[in-house]
Design a protein around this motif. Structure first.
Motif, mmCIF file in Angstrom:
data_model
loop_
_atom_site.group_PDB
_atom_site.id
_atom_site.type_symbol
_atom_site.label_atom_id
_atom_site.label_comp_id
_atom_site.label_asym_id
_atom_site.label_seq_id
_atom_site.Cartn_x
_atom_site.Cartn_y
_atom_site.Cartn_z
ATOM 1 N N GLU A 233 0.829 -1.211 0.000
ATOM 2 C CA GLU A 233 0.000 0.000 0.000
ATOM 3 C C GLU A 233 0.855 1.249 0.000
ATOM 4 O OE1 GLU A 233 -2.917 -0.369 3.096
ATOM 5 O OE2 GLU A 233 -3.780 -2.116 2.106
ATOM 6 N N TYR A 234 1.989 1.189 0.731
ATOM 7 C CA TYR A 234 2.884 2.348 0.769
ATOM 8 C C TYR A 234 3.434 2.621 -0.624
ATOM 9 C CZ TYR A 234 7.022 5.175 1.612
ATOM 10 O OH TYR A 234 7.970 6.163 1.560
ATOM 11 N N TRP A 235 3.916 1.575 -1.277
ATOM 12 C CA TRP A 235 4.526 1.771 -2.597
ATOM 13 C C TRP A 235 3.509 2.150 -3.661
ATOM 14 C CZ3 TRP A 235 9.256 3.082 -2.768
ATOM 15 C CH2 TRP A 235 10.132 2.619 -1.799
ATOM 16 N N LEU A 236 2.287 1.654 -3.476
ATOM 17 C CA LEU A 236 1.235 2.030 -4.437
ATOM 18 C C LEU A 236 0.901 3.514 -4.339
ATOM 19 C CD1 LEU A 236 -1.333 -0.909 -4.352
ATOM 20 C CD2 LEU A 236 0.113 -0.188 -6.246
ATOM 21 N N ASN A 237 1.085 4.064 -3.146
ATOM 22 C CA ASN A 237 0.747 5.468 -2.945
ATOM 23 C C ASN A 237 1.895 6.419 -3.272
ATOM 24 O OD1 ASN A 237 -1.829 4.881 -2.125
ATOM 25 N ND2 ASN A 237 -1.215 4.558 -0.012
ATOM 26 N N GLN A 238 3.045 5.858 -3.624
ATOM 27 C CA GLN A 238 4.189 6.703 -3.957
ATOM 28 C C GLN A 238 4.275 6.887 -5.463
ATOM 29 O OE1 GLN A 238 6.343 7.980 -1.448
ATOM 30 N NE2 GLN A 238 4.634 7.191 -0.232
ATOM 31 N N SER A 239 4.827 8.032 -5.879
ATOM 32 C CA SER A 239 5.075 8.195 -7.312
ATOM 33 C C SER A 239 6.420 7.518 -7.618
ATOM 34 C CB SER A 239 5.141 9.666 -7.666
ATOM 35 O OG SER A 239 6.110 10.302 -6.867
ATOM 36 N N ALA A 240 6.388 6.496 -8.419
ATOM 37 C CA ALA A 240 7.592 5.696 -8.642
ATOM 38 C C ALA A 240 8.447 6.254 -9.773
ATOM 39 C CB ALA A 240 7.178 4.272 -8.973
ATOM 40 N N VAL A 241 9.702 6.466 -9.470
ATOM 41 C CA VAL A 241 10.653 6.877 -10.504
ATOM 42 C C VAL A 241 11.927 6.064 -10.322
ATOM 43 C CG1 VAL A 241 9.879 9.244 -10.970
ATOM 44 C CG2 VAL A 241 11.348 8.799 -9.010
ATOM 45 N N GLY A 242 12.605 5.785 -11.413
ATOM 46 C CA GLY A 242 13.909 5.127 -11.359
ATOM 47 C C GLY A 242 13.868 3.810 -10.616
ATOM 48 N N ASP A 243 14.784 3.701 -9.602
ATOM 49 C CA ASP A 243 14.914 2.460 -8.838
ATOM 50 C C ASP A 243 13.624 2.099 -8.095
ATOM 51 O OD1 ASP A 243 17.428 2.334 -9.709
ATOM 52 O OD2 ASP A 243 18.380 3.037 -7.848
ATOM 53 N N GLU A 244 12.837 3.130 -7.783
ATOM 54 C CA GLU A 244 11.633 2.863 -7.004
ATOM 55 C C GLU A 244 10.646 1.974 -7.760
ATOM 56 O OE1 GLU A 244 9.871 6.342 -5.447
ATOM 57 O OE2 GLU A 244 11.438 6.641 -3.953
ATOM 58 N N VAL A 245 10.732 2.011 -9.079
ATOM 59 C CA VAL A 245 9.855 1.151 -9.877
ATOM 60 C C VAL A 245 10.136 -0.311 -9.533
ATOM 61 C CG1 VAL A 245 9.229 0.456 -12.209
ATOM 62 C CG2 VAL A 245 9.735 2.850 -11.727
ATOM 63 N N LEU A 246 11.430 -0.629 -9.392
ATOM 64 C CA LEU A 246 11.825 -2.008 -9.071
ATOM 65 C C LEU A 246 11.323 -2.388 -7.671
ATOM 66 C CD1 LEU A 246 15.470 -2.151 -10.475
ATOM 67 C CD2 LEU A 246 13.425 -3.288 -11.360
ATOM 68 N N VAL A 247 11.510 -1.467 -6.728
ATOM 69 C CA VAL A 247 11.074 -1.737 -5.348
ATOM 70 C C VAL A 247 9.570 -1.963 -5.324
ATOM 71 C CG1 VAL A 247 10.971 -0.814 -3.002
ATOM 72 C CG2 VAL A 247 12.943 -0.314 -4.449
ATOM 73 N N ARG A 248 8.876 -1.123 -6.076
ATOM 74 C CA ARG A 248 7.421 -1.217 -6.135
ATOM 75 C C ARG A 248 6.988 -2.565 -6.728
ATOM 76 N NH1 ARG A 248 4.075 3.902 -8.451
ATOM 77 N NH2 ARG A 248 2.068 2.933 -8.626
ATOM 78 N N LEU A 249 7.705 -2.950 -7.792
ATOM 79 C CA LEU A 249 7.404 -4.221 -8.444
ATOM 80 C C LEU A 249 7.655 -5.390 -7.487
ATOM 81 C CD1 LEU A 249 6.500 -5.071 -11.309
ATOM 82 C CD2 LEU A 249 8.903 -5.592 -11.773
ATOM 83 N N ALA A 250 8.799 -5.291 -6.772
ATOM 84 C CA ALA A 250 9.142 -6.363 -5.823
ATOM 85 C C ALA A 250 8.075 -6.469 -4.741
ATOM 86 C CB ALA A 250 10.504 -6.069 -5.198
ATOM 87 N N ALA A 251 7.635 -5.312 -4.236
ATOM 88 C CA ALA A 251 6.599 -5.317 -3.193
ATOM 89 C C ALA A 251 5.315 -5.944 -3.718
ATOM 90 C CB ALA A 251 6.333 -3.892 -2.715
ATOM 91 N N GLN A 252 5.006 -5.650 -4.978
ATOM 92 C CA GLN A 252 3.789 -6.207 -5.590
ATOM 93 C C GLN A 252 3.887 -7.720 -5.705
ATOM 94 O OE1 GLN A 252 1.184 -4.649 -5.772
ATOM 95 N NE2 GLN A 252 0.991 -3.205 -7.423
ATOM 96 N N VAL A 253 5.057 -8.180 -6.205
ATOM 97 C CA VAL A 253 5.233 -9.627 -6.401
ATOM 98 C C VAL A 253 5.148 -10.348 -5.067
ATOM 99 C CG1 VAL A 253 6.921 -11.394 -7.063
ATOM 100 C CG2 VAL A 253 6.567 -9.392 -8.521
ATOM 101 N N LEU A 254 5.843 -9.791 -4.055
ATOM 102 C CA LEU A 254 5.838 -10.441 -2.732
ATOM 103 C C LEU A 254 4.430 -10.466 -2.137
ATOM 104 C CD1 LEU A 254 9.090 -9.011 -1.100
ATOM 105 C CD2 LEU A 254 8.669 -11.354 -1.819
ATOM 106 N N SER A 255 3.715 -9.370 -2.320
ATOM 107 C CA SER A 255 2.379 -9.337 -1.719
ATOM 108 C C SER A 255 1.401 -10.250 -2.443
ATOM 109 C CB SER A 255 1.835 -7.910 -1.668
ATOM 110 O OG SER A 255 1.691 -7.417 -2.971
ATOM 111 N N VAL A 256 1.720 -10.563 -3.683
ATOM 112 C CA VAL A 256 0.865 -11.503 -4.419
ATOM 113 C C VAL A 256 1.135 -12.926 -3.929
ATOM 114 C CG1 VAL A 256 0.625 -12.602 -6.681
ATOM 115 C CG2 VAL A 256 0.483 -10.125 -6.497
#
Lengths: 308, 322
Positions: A233-256
């Protein structure tokens, strides 16, 4: 005599219950219920716990004593259920391999699905019986303490000249922290949580013959599952740029992949005195059955043609 | 064999991802229900994680927030005994983050900071007077801030609003009477609020300059409940407020407000004694003068001759004997 060969049904509740029963007995022989003695001592200790020496101050003081008893005893129940769910499930297949019980069982017309489901149900039965015994004791201690606190607080309120509606509000506040249906719902949620983590441990143990590996991996799944949804939820609410896209993706995969153990936090809310609506418990039951179903089917998929 | 296991592991991971995508909306729906019912534990911020330390954080992650909060409450108790107020405040910040739905922690934090720390700095050895006064004000504000946060987390709990109102109207501190009245008004909007809060709301409004009209409106609600009319403060306030707000023809006569005239004299005299508290006094002096003509008393007991707050009352049976 008939020429038709004996056919084994795909799934048999009778076979599963026999395996569950023997698993329960096997675990009881491991002296698991000695932990209940620790619980009894803890309960007695909580009963003897002195009041915090407040002379005046918050009116909710009486309820705090009850909350202290609940949080400690329910906390112990949670440790009991979650640790037992992981460790006993992790032990089952390696132990059956070690003492060759597994060969004896599987040489008979017992489908591996029955074996796995039976083992899991045996663990769940053990946790259920343990939790039921602890709930009985908790209810007794809590009810007794609630009566004591109620008598004490109402006497003080009457001495201070509170009016009837204020006394009624104080009584309702204290009773909210006694033995309630919401507290029972919280304990049921705790059992569900232990069931899910036991199913995860079952899945891991079908891959690994190492008990330690299963225990550590399942514990990690438990901890990650407890906070990954917050991360998502935290990463979904952040505007993702650069490396954050990867972190966001990782958080999504793990939460799935991981179960969301945060949902079972209603136990804590129940201990805090909140009311648990029946609808929420029903939904929690649904998702628990779903989690356990998924992990059991996947365990079967791995274990079905595993060479042992 | 190794490849077979790896292959199965990959299949399992894919299956977990696929079923995970299916379960995600359900999880989110349940989380949303829990959030709506305020049952979902709030994620911990970095600050709280640092304060908790590794072990407690792990315990909290395991879902045992209530247990950690209860233990920290005991730790905070030790800080109270040693008058370590800043450490105590830090503990309660962590405790209330862990258990934001437990009123006791908000109340206790505010009680320690706004009452105990406040009192401690009144005569704390080694602290200069000016510094002590600043710290007193600081801790009072900290206590208020805890209660305000408490009302945000427990908006439906009338007791939380009452605790805030009580602190804001505390006569021993810098008061915020409009704030206190607003807090009591919020409490009155909630279910299960006892009648005494309605009276507290009235008493608070009655002493705020320029709020006589609001006080009179609050009085209508209080007066509508028969049991409230037995309280001397309510009766005397009714008497004074109706003199302030109503033309003479519409006012209730003294005998309709008080059970008898000696009680009227006694209650109004006590009310008059509180004139430095800002209570409305409209018509009170005149009524006492009139009643004193009916019940002549020795001069030393005359309520009109005493300084505010100094009147000692009538001797027992003085009025009854007349």
């Amino acid at each position: 005599m008939t020429d038709e060969p004996n056919r084994t049904s795909f799934f048999s509740p009778a076979r599963v219950s026999v395996i569950a029963g023997s698993t329960f007995t096997q675990l009881v022989r491991m002296k698991v219920f000695y932990l209940l003695l620790v619980f009894v001592m803890l309960a007695i200790g909580m009963h003897l716990l002195p009041d915090l020496p407040h002379t005046s101050g918050p009116e909710a003081l009486g309820a705090e004593k009850l909350r202290m008893i609940k949080s400690t005893l329910v906390g112990f129940m949670k440790l009991f259920a979650v640790i037992l769910g992981i460790v006993s499930t992790a032990l089952l297949i390696p132990r059956d391999l070690e003492d060759r019980t597994l060969y004896t069982i599987l040489s008979k017309p017992v489908p591996r699905l029955d074996y796995l489901v039976g083992k899991l149900l045996g663990v769940l039965l053990l946790i259920f019986v343990g939790l039921a015994a602890m709930t009985l004791l908790l209810s007794f201690v809590l009810h007794y303490q609630t009566e004591l606190v109620l008598t004490e607080r109402i006497t003080i309120a009457e001495r201070l000249g509170w009016d009837q509606d204020a006394i009624a509000a104080e009584r309702a506040e204290i009773l909210r922290h006694g033995v309630t249906w919401s507290l029972m719902a919280g304990i049921v949620a705790l059992f569900f949580e232990a069931g899910v983590i036991a199913a995860v441990a079952l899945l891991v143990s079908t891959f690994s013959s190492s008990t330690i590996f299963t225990v550590v991996t399942s514990s990690l799944v438990y901890f990650i599952g407890s906070f990954i949804a917050d991360g998502r939820e935290y990463w979904l609410n952040q505007s993702a740029v650069g490396d954050e896209v990867l972190v966001r993706l990782a958080a999504q995969v793990l939460s799935v992949i991981f179960p969301d153990f945060r949902l079972y936090g209603i136990t804590d809310a129940a201990v805090g005195g909140d009311t648990i609506p029946l609808g929420i418990l029903a939904k929690l039951t649904g998702i628990t059955v779903m989690y356990i179903g998924i992990y059991t089917v996947l365990s079967w998929f791995v274990f079905a043609d595993k060479e042992i | 064999m190794h490849l077979k296991t790896t292959g199965k592991l990959i299949v399992v991971l894919i299956a977990l991802a696929v079923t995970g995508l299916a379960k995600l909306p359900l999880e989110q729906r349940i989380a949303s229900d829990l959030r709506e019912a305020r049952l979902l534990p709030r994620p911990l911020d970095l600050d709280t994680r640092e304060k908790l330390g590794q072990t407690s954080f792990a315990i909290v992650l395991g879902g045992l927030r209530s247990l950690v909060a209860a233990m920290l409450n005991l730790k905070a108790h030790n800080h109270w005994e040693k008058q370590e107020w800043f450490e105590l405040e830090k503990d309660y910040r962590t405790i209330t983050t862990l258990q934001p739905r437990v009123r006791y922690y908000w109340e206790t934090a505010a009680w320690h900071l706004a009452y105990n720390a406040y009192a401690d700095y009144r005569d704390k050895p080694g602290v200069p007077a000016a510094r002590a006064r600043t710290l007193q004000r600081q801790f009072q504000k900290k206590g208020i801030a805890f209660l305000e946060l408490g009302t945000e987390n427990l908006p439906d709990d009338w007791r939380m609003w009452v605790a805030l109102g009580n602190l804001l109207r505390d006569p021993h501190k810098e008061r915020d009477l409009p704030g206190a009245a607003a807090a009591y008004a919020e409490a009155l909007e909630r279910d299960g609020v006892p009648e005494r809060i309605r009276r507290l709301h009235l008493y608070t409004l009655a002493v705020i300059p320029g709020r006589t009209e609001d006080a009179w409106k609050a009085m209508q609600d209080v007066w509508a409940v028969e049991s409230n009319r037995h309280f001397p403060s309510v009766r005397s306030l009714y008497f004074a407020l109706q003199h302030a707000r109503l033309p003479a023809a519409e006012r209730l006569p003294l005998d309709a407000i008080y059970p008898d005239r000696p009680t009227a004299l006694l209650d109004l005299s006590w009310h008059w004694n509180r004139r430095d508290e800002g209570l409305p006094m409209n018509g009170v002096r005149e009524a006492i003068e009139s009643l004193l003509r009916e019940f002549p008393i020795p001069e030393k007991y005359d309520p009109l001759g005493a300084e505010p707050g100094r009147w000692g009352g009538f001797p027992p049976d003085l009025l009854q004997s007349r």
